[in-house]
Design a protein around this motif. Structure first.
Motif, PDB file in Angstrom:
ATOM      1  N   VAL A  12       0.846  -1.198   0.000  1.00 38.80           N
ATOM      2  CA  VAL A  12       0.000   0.000   0.000  1.00 38.80           C
ATOM      3  C   VAL A  12       0.880   1.245   0.000  1.00 38.80           C
ATOM      4  N   PHE A  13       1.942   1.226   0.789  1.00 38.11           N
ATOM      5  CA  PHE A  13       2.787   2.413   0.919  1.00 38.11           C
ATOM      6  C   PHE A  13       3.703   2.607  -0.271  1.00 38.11           C
ATOM      7  N   ARG A  14       4.060   1.543  -0.935  1.00 37.97           N
ATOM      8  CA  ARG A  14       4.819   1.679  -2.182  1.00 37.97           C
ATOM      9  C   ARG A  14       3.931   2.337  -3.249  1.00 37.97           C
ATOM     10  N   ARG A  15       2.639   2.003  -3.251  1.00 38.97           N
ATOM     11  CA  ARG A  15       1.697   2.651  -4.182  1.00 38.97           C
ATOM     12  C   ARG A  15       1.585   4.138  -3.882  1.00 38.97           C
ATOM     13  N   ILE A  16       1.529   4.476  -2.595  1.00 40.81           N
ATOM     14  CA  ILE A  16       1.453   5.886  -2.219  1.00 40.81           C
ATOM     15  C   ILE A  16       2.735   6.607  -2.627  1.00 40.81           C
ATOM     16  N   GLU A  17       3.878   5.999  -2.367  1.00 39.48           N
ATOM     17  CA  GLU A  17       5.159   6.593  -2.767  1.00 39.48           C
ATOM     18  C   GLU A  17       5.177   6.854  -4.274  1.00 39.48           C
ATOM     19  N   ASP A  18       4.765   5.870  -5.054  1.00 35.94           N
ATOM     20  CA  ASP A  18       4.735   6.025  -6.517  1.00 35.94           C
ATOM     21  C   ASP A  18       3.794   7.152  -6.934  1.00 35.94           C
ATOM     22  N   ALA A  19       2.614   7.224  -6.313  1.00 34.94           N
ATOM     23  CA  ALA A  19       1.641   8.266  -6.664  1.00 34.94           C
ATOM     24  C   ALA A  19       2.175   9.646  -6.317  1.00 34.94           C
ATOM     25  N   VAL A  20       2.710   9.793  -5.107  1.00 38.44           N
ATOM     26  CA  VAL A  20       3.250  11.096  -4.680  1.00 38.44           C
ATOM     27  C   VAL A  20       4.349  11.558  -5.626  1.00 38.44           C
ATOM     28  N   ASN A  21       5.204  10.644  -6.025  1.00 40.67           N
ATOM     29  CA  ASN A  21       6.346  11.027  -6.861  1.00 40.67           C
ATOM     30  C   ASN A  21       5.980  11.340  -8.310  1.00 40.67           C
ATOM     31  N   THR A  22       4.707  11.159  -8.684  1.00 41.51           N
ATOM     32  CA  THR A  22       4.276  11.644 -10.000  1.00 41.51           C
ATOM     33  C   THR A  22       4.143  13.160  -9.991  1.00 41.51           C
ATOM     34  N   ASP A  24       1.457  14.658  -9.473  1.00 43.27           N
ATOM     35  CA  ASP A  24       0.135  14.931 -10.038  1.00 43.27           C
ATOM     36  C   ASP A  24      -0.922  14.818  -8.934  1.00 43.27           C
ATOM     37  N   VAL A  25      -1.531  15.958  -8.592  1.00 40.61           N
ATOM     38  CA  VAL A  25      -2.505  15.999  -7.506  1.00 40.61           C
ATOM     39  C   VAL A  25      -3.661  15.029  -7.756  1.00 40.61           C
ATOM     40  N   GLU A  26      -4.102  14.898  -9.001  1.00 42.09           N
ATOM     41  CA  GLU A  26      -5.221  13.992  -9.304  1.00 42.09           C
ATOM     42  C   GLU A  26      -4.834  12.531  -9.100  1.00 42.09           C
ATOM     43  N   VAL A  27      -3.628  12.161  -9.498  1.00 47.81           N
ATOM     44  CA  VAL A  27      -3.164  10.785  -9.286  1.00 47.81           C
ATOM     45  C   VAL A  27      -3.091  10.498  -7.787  1.00 47.81           C
ATOM     46  N   ILE A  28      -2.576  11.454  -7.030  1.00 45.16           N
ATOM     47  CA  ILE A  28      -2.481  11.283  -5.579  1.00 45.16           C
ATOM     48  C   ILE A  28      -3.874  11.171  -4.971  1.00 45.16           C
ATOM     49  N   ALA A  29      -4.812  12.037  -5.381  1.00 43.60           N
ATOM     50  CA  ALA A  29      -6.175  12.006  -4.845  1.00 43.60           C
ATOM     51  C   ALA A  29      -6.859  10.671  -5.144  1.00 43.60           C
ATOM     52  N   THR A  30      -6.678  10.170  -6.345  1.00 43.67           N
ATOM     53  CA  THR A  30      -7.272   8.884  -6.719  1.00 43.67           C
ATOM     54  C   THR A  30      -6.671   7.755  -5.886  1.00 43.67           C
ATOM     55  N   THR A  31      -5.371   7.806  -5.674  1.00 44.32           N
ATOM     56  CA  THR A  31      -4.701   6.788  -4.867  1.00 44.32           C
ATOM     57  C   THR A  31      -5.196   6.850  -3.424  1.00 44.32           C
ATOM     58  N   GLY A  67       3.327  24.215  -2.628  1.00 46.59           N
ATOM     59  CA  GLY A  67       4.530  24.835  -2.083  1.00 46.59           C
ATOM     60  C   GLY A  67       5.820  24.217  -2.575  1.00 46.59           C
ATOM     61  N   LEU A  68       5.798  22.900  -2.766  1.00 44.46           N
ATOM     62  CA  LEU A  68       6.987  22.142  -3.167  1.00 44.46           C
ATOM     63  C   LEU A  68       6.629  21.288  -4.383  1.00 44.46           C
ATOM     64  N   PRO A  69       6.451  21.909  -5.553  1.00 47.44           N
ATOM     65  CA  PRO A  69       5.923  21.173  -6.706  1.00 47.44           C
ATOM     66  C   PRO A  69       6.793  20.011  -7.193  1.00 47.44           C
ATOM     67  N   ASP A  70       8.069  20.021  -6.846  1.00 50.64           N
ATOM     68  CA  ASP A  70       8.936  18.908  -7.240  1.00 50.64           C
ATOM     69  C   ASP A  70       9.170  17.944  -6.073  1.00 50.64           C
ATOM     70  N   LEU A  71       8.260  17.947  -5.116  1.00 49.70           N
ATOM     71  CA  LEU A  71       8.373  17.110  -3.925  1.00 49.70           C
ATOM     72  C   LEU A  71       8.667  15.659  -4.306  1.00 49.70           C
ATOM     73  N   HIS A  72       9.588  15.063  -3.559  1.00 41.21           N
ATOM     74  CA  HIS A  72       9.935  13.663  -3.790  1.00 41.21           C
ATOM     75  C   HIS A  72       9.969  12.942  -2.448  1.00 41.21           C
ATOM     76  N   LEU A  73       9.213  11.857  -2.350  1.00 39.35           N
ATOM     77  CA  LEU A  73       9.120  11.037  -1.153  1.00 39.35           C
ATOM     78  C   LEU A  73       9.949   9.772  -1.354  1.00 39.35           C
TER      79      LEU A  73
END
Length: 148
Positions: A12-22, A24-31, A67-73
């Motif tokens: 589950v958390f690897r999916r979240i990591e992948d979504a965050v690192n896109t 894309d707010v919509e991809v994150i919201a869907t995830t 605030g941090l558009p290139d955020l990387h988790l």
């Protein structure tokens, strides 16, 4: 809980990591919609006002990316036991937009966070967390650097 379920919970958390690192707010919201229970319990303060914890979680990521558009988790550690997963992560990003009341500085921030998540049925149902806000504010110049 079986080792297979613990492995599934970690995924589950690897999916979240992948979504965050896109980024894309919509991809994150869907995830978030897929992986976070609508009645999730959040046991930590969040810097957003929202009706319900699930919506607050979505708004949190939108705020972070403004605030941090290139955020990387980067997940550094994932430890699963029973219905809980502990995640230690590092986050980096460039302060290019309004963030926590601070106008853009162009500075890069790096900070750590640790979360404990409880899952049921493959979804996050409860969370506790500590985010190093002090490091963020220090790197942004809001808190003066310590002099030796």
């Amino acid at each position: 809980m079986s080792p297979a379920q613990e492995t599934s919970n970690k995924a589950v958390f690897r999916r979240i990591e992948d979504a965050v690192n896109t980024g894309d707010v919509e991809v994150i919201a869907t995830t978030i919609d897929d992986l976070v229970a609508p009645d999730v319990l959040i046991h930590m303060p969040l810097p957003v006002e929202a009706p319900g914890a699930h919506e607050a979680f979505r708004q949190l990521w939108a705020m972070l990316l403004r605030g941090l558009p290139d955020l990387h988790l980067t997940i550094e550690d994932l430890i699963a036991e029973g219905d809980k997963v502990v995640m230690r992560a590092s986050v980096t990003g460039t302060h290019q937009g309004q963030y926590m009341g601070v106008p853009p500085t162009g500075k890069t921030v790096t900070y750590d966070e640790i979360f404990i998540w409880r899952l049921a049925g493959g979804r996050i149902t409860e969370m506790w967390g500590v985010v190093d806000i002090f490091a963020q504010l220090k790197q942004l110049g809001v808190i003066p650097a310590q002099r030796t």
